[in-house]
Each structure stands twice: as structure tokens, then as C-alpha cells.
Design a protein around this motif. Structure first.
Motif, mmCIF file in Angstrom:
data_model
loop_
_atom_site.group_PDB
_atom_site.id
_atom_site.type_symbol
_atom_site.label_atom_id
_atom_site.label_comp_id
_atom_site.label_asym_id
_atom_site.label_seq_id
_atom_site.Cartn_x
_atom_site.Cartn_y
_atom_site.Cartn_z
ATOM 1 N N THR A 8 0.834 -1.202 0.000
ATOM 2 C CA THR A 8 0.000 0.000 0.000
ATOM 3 C C THR A 8 0.871 1.256 0.000
ATOM 4 O O THR A 8 0.570 2.228 -0.700
ATOM 5 N N GLU A 11 2.186 1.801 -3.396
ATOM 6 C CA GLU A 11 1.150 2.366 -4.256
ATOM 7 C C GLU A 11 0.905 3.837 -3.914
ATOM 8 O O GLU A 11 0.616 4.645 -4.800
ATOM 9 N N VAL A 15 0.695 7.168 -6.213
ATOM 10 C CA VAL A 15 -0.361 8.187 -6.169
ATOM 11 C C VAL A 15 0.259 9.574 -6.091
ATOM 12 O O VAL A 15 -0.133 10.490 -6.822
ATOM 13 N N VAL A 20 -0.570 6.591 -10.398
ATOM 14 C CA VAL A 20 -1.760 5.828 -10.045
ATOM 15 C C VAL A 20 -2.910 6.804 -9.835
ATOM 16 O O VAL A 20 -2.754 7.799 -9.121
ATOM 17 N N HIS A 21 -4.040 6.529 -10.457
ATOM 18 C CA HIS A 21 -5.231 7.369 -10.321
ATOM 19 C C HIS A 21 -6.403 6.473 -9.949
ATOM 20 O O HIS A 21 -6.629 5.435 -10.583
ATOM 21 N N TYR A 22 -7.138 6.855 -8.936
ATOM 22 C CA TYR A 22 -8.281 6.077 -8.473
ATOM 23 C C TYR A 22 -9.572 6.638 -9.044
ATOM 24 O O TYR A 22 -9.708 7.836 -9.237
ATOM 25 N N GLU A 23 -10.522 5.729 -9.273
ATOM 26 C CA GLU A 23 -11.854 6.114 -9.730
ATOM 27 C C GLU A 23 -12.897 5.308 -8.986
ATOM 28 O O GLU A 23 -12.576 4.316 -8.325
ATOM 29 N N TRP A 26 -12.622 4.361 -5.136
ATOM 30 C CA TRP A 26 -11.472 3.590 -4.662
ATOM 31 C C TRP A 26 -10.446 4.540 -4.066
ATOM 32 O O TRP A 26 -10.302 5.672 -4.491
ATOM 33 N N ASN A 27 -9.721 4.093 -3.036
ATOM 34 C CA ASN A 27 -8.690 4.919 -2.409
ATOM 35 C C ASN A 27 -7.644 4.008 -1.766
ATOM 36 O O ASN A 27 -7.716 2.781 -1.874
ATOM 37 N N LEU A 28 -6.667 4.590 -1.087
ATOM 38 C CA LEU A 28 -5.614 3.791 -0.463
ATOM 39 C C LEU A 28 -6.152 2.876 0.623
ATOM 40 O O LEU A 28 -5.618 1.789 0.843
ATOM 41 N N TRP A 30 -9.070 1.254 0.641
ATOM 42 C CA TRP A 30 -9.610 0.059 -0.017
ATOM 43 C C TRP A 30 -8.480 -0.766 -0.643
ATOM 44 O O TRP A 30 -8.567 -1.991 -0.718
ATOM 45 N N THR A 31 -7.434 -0.084 -1.075
ATOM 46 C CA THR A 31 -6.274 -0.795 -1.605
ATOM 47 C C THR A 31 -5.661 -1.669 -0.518
ATOM 48 O O THR A 31 -5.360 -2.841 -0.744
#
Length: 57
Positions: A8, A11, A15, A20-23, A26-28, A30-31
């Protein structure tokens, strides 16, 4: 688990560097949860296989 945290954090570097781009919500967080769940499944499987192989020689 340390490995989930390290993945994490790696990752998170992605970010910050905008690799890395979340959509879709989703965020760190949930990662981390997804890495932790995956690690627990793998560890559980390894333990199951180890117990089975010990019983069958």
C-alpha cells in the motif's frame, strides 16, 4: 500484515507521483483492504495445503 502495508505504501508513492489514479470511490484504504484480503487467502491456502500434505505423507 507487513506485506500489505508495504504494498500500500508503494502504491501511495505512485499516487503522489501521479502514476496511479483512483476512480469509482477507490482509495488507499480500499487498496490496503484488498491487499490484506488477498494475503489472508494465500496464507490460508498455504496452510491448508501444508496440513493436507502432512496427512498424506
Amino acid at each position: 500484515m507487513v506485506s500489505s502495508l508495504l504494498l500500500t505504501l508503494a502504491e501511495a508513492v505512485g499516487v503522489v507521483l501521479q502514476y496511479v489514479h483512483y476512480e469509482h470511490g477507490w482509495n488507499l484504504g480500499w487498496t490496503f483492504v484488498s491487499y490484506m484480503l488477498a494475503m489472508l487467502i494465500v496464507i490460508g491456502y498455504i496452510r491448508l495445503v501444508s496440513l493436507t500434505s502432512l496427512r498424506h505423507g
